[in-house]
Design a protein around this motif. Sequence first.
Motif, PDB file in Angstrom:
ATOM      1  N   ALA A 160       0.853  -1.189   0.000  1.00 22.30           N
ATOM      2  CA  ALA A 160       0.000   0.000   0.000  1.00 22.30           C
ATOM      3  C   ALA A 160       0.885   1.234   0.000  1.00 22.30           C
ATOM      4  N   VAL A 161       0.288   2.377  -0.363  1.00 21.95           N
ATOM      5  CA  VAL A 161       1.041   3.627  -0.407  1.00 21.95           C
ATOM      6  C   VAL A 161       0.188   4.725   0.221  1.00 21.95           C
ATOM      7  N   PHE A 162       0.850   5.629   0.950  1.00 22.55           N
ATOM      8  CA  PHE A 162       0.127   6.636   1.718  1.00 22.55           C
ATOM      9  C   PHE A 162       0.724   8.018   1.462  1.00 22.55           C
ATOM     10  N   GLY A 163      -0.136   9.039   1.456  1.00 23.54           N
ATOM     11  CA  GLY A 163       0.295  10.421   1.268  1.00 23.54           C
ATOM     12  C   GLY A 163      -0.355  11.328   2.295  1.00 23.54           C
ATOM     13  N   MET A 164       0.141  12.566   2.381  1.00 22.00           N
ATOM     14  CA  MET A 164      -0.384  13.528   3.349  1.00 22.00           C
ATOM     15  C   MET A 164      -0.169  14.934   2.818  1.00 22.00           C
ATOM     16  N   HIS A 165      -1.143  15.817   3.089  1.00 19.55           N
ATOM     17  CA  HIS A 165      -1.039  17.219   2.676  1.00 19.55           C
ATOM     18  C   HIS A 165      -1.503  18.109   3.811  1.00 19.55           C
ATOM     19  N   ASN A 166      -0.768  19.191   4.040  1.00 16.42           N
ATOM     20  CA  ASN A 166      -1.216  20.173   5.023  1.00 16.42           C
ATOM     21  C   ASN A 166      -2.460  20.879   4.517  1.00 16.42           C
ATOM     22  N   TRP A 167      -3.333  21.310   5.463  1.00 14.36           N
ATOM     23  CA  TRP A 167      -4.599  21.910   5.077  1.00 14.36           C
ATOM     24  C   TRP A 167      -4.850  23.171   5.896  1.00 14.36           C
ATOM     25  N   PRO A 168      -4.586  24.354   5.316  1.00 17.42           N
ATOM     26  CA  PRO A 168      -4.853  25.607   6.028  1.00 17.42           C
ATOM     27  C   PRO A 168      -6.328  25.753   6.394  1.00 17.42           C
ATOM     28  N   GLY A 169      -6.573  26.409   7.524  1.00 20.71           N
ATOM     29  CA  GLY A 169      -7.937  26.592   8.007  1.00 20.71           C
ATOM     30  C   GLY A 169      -8.380  25.514   8.965  1.00 20.71           C
ATOM     31  N   ALA A 346      -4.169   5.605   1.077  1.00 19.21           N
ATOM     32  CA  ALA A 346      -4.997   6.714   1.542  1.00 19.21           C
ATOM     33  C   ALA A 346      -4.168   7.986   1.607  1.00 19.21           C
ATOM     34  N   TYR A 347      -4.847   9.078   1.355  1.00 16.99           N
ATOM     35  CA  TYR A 347      -4.256  10.414   1.344  1.00 16.99           C
ATOM     36  C   TYR A 347      -4.980  11.228   2.404  1.00 16.99           C
ATOM     37  N   CYS A 348      -4.265  11.662   3.441  1.00 13.96           N
ATOM     38  CA  CYS A 348      -4.899  12.357   4.552  1.00 13.96           C
ATOM     39  C   CYS A 348      -4.515  13.831   4.561  1.00 13.96           C
ATOM     40  N   PHE A 349      -5.258  14.621   5.332  1.00 13.63           N
ATOM     41  CA  PHE A 349      -4.964  16.039   5.540  1.00 13.63           C
ATOM     42  C   PHE A 349      -4.474  16.241   6.970  1.00 13.63           C
ATOM     43  N   ILE A 350      -3.530  17.170   7.147  1.00 15.48           N
ATOM     44  CA  ILE A 350      -3.060  17.559   8.467  1.00 15.48           C
ATOM     45  C   ILE A 350      -3.252  19.066   8.594  1.00 15.48           C
TER      46      ILE A 350
END
Length: 422
Positions: A160-169, A346-350
């Motif tokens: 499996a492969v996982f990603g993450m992106h910062n999320w302003p607000g 899965a791609y999550c937001f932080i």
Amino acid sequence: MKLIEPILAQAAALTELRRDIHAHPELCFEEERTAALVAERLRHWGAEVHAGLGRTGVVGVVHGRDGGKSGRALGLRADMDALPMTEFNTFAHASTLPGKMHACGHDGHTAMLLAAGQYLATERDFDGSVYLIFQPAEEGGGGAREMIGDGLFTRFPMEAVFGMHNWPGVPAGVLAVSSGPVMGSSNEFRITITGKGGHAAMPHMGTDPVPIACQLVQAFQTIVSRNRKPVDAGVISVTMIHAGEANNVIPDACELQGTVRTFSFETLDLIERRMREITEGLCAAFGASHRFEFQRNYPPTINTAYEAEFCRRVIVELVGEAKALPQEPSLGAEDFAYMLQQRPGAYCFIGNGDGAHRGDYPGGTHDAGPCTLHNPHYDFNDALIPLGASYWVRLAQAWLAHTPPPRDRGAVQGLQAPDRGL
């Protein structure tokens, strides 16, 4: 919040690293300095390094206590590239390169994955292997697709492969993940309407393409409101109209450009087909000819259900139930979608906060502008680095400690349409 102490102890050094990357932004497929920095740090910590995937991508390989003999593996991905825009901030780590800026937080994504890589390579408190994927050219260059073409998943087989992106607000300390579509497809169109130009005082002697273009802009919105199912997200935005050179001359041609965003290929197929039919019909009705171009860029980013729920459980363990939120899908696009077409994941937001962190910088100002993605006032929140790195480590440890359910590979891919390319 259960941050990993050795990572937390490195917070100052990790912040310095992130700000160094921010000060030296590099655009799509130009990430030579950033890739060299990533490779140097990974080698220093004892990771195996493979450079040059997707031209400037880097993969760090960290084997666990078993030397990777179990054959179990997962991939963690961060993007490295900046945007072609001028930074307005004047703090000490602002961009040193005019017209280039880390306005999307990829500098922070790189720092978080490096921090996780340092811990994993030092402790190796897991069985199996972790592939640290540092990807170039997310901002329109399709770097994920290029890394896959260079053998990412054949050279580094992962479950499996996982990603993450910062999320302003979203408040710092919050993470969000959900199954299904979480980012939209990105597509663009260009339509040229050709009529017959002439004197603006004698329109009856020509064929004016401008009112045809105006009719098209209005008619396209009926696709969204009357052809598309109301529950299926879709956006058609005409963002450019070019015509004419003088105010007393009817132009020969008028050009429209814009973007289409959807969460599914079915909706995208419908929108493209109806746009083409409406363009053909209206131009014919007004006696004009046309050229219709439609380019499909990034596919939708679709999290697989099992992996998204697995990530959610890791997040709950890390920050608690109250700070583990469902994702609000965005029609912004992300080329991690290409990786999710090849492997479950899965791609999550932080959460990046509201921008208040920029008030803590000495020696400069952030110019009080909004801290939103792709904005010249943006900056990544360095307080996220230990949290994001701790999430990566706990996700890797938990994934490699459990046995995923048996699944038919085709069934997993059946959730997503095949890659149609650019």
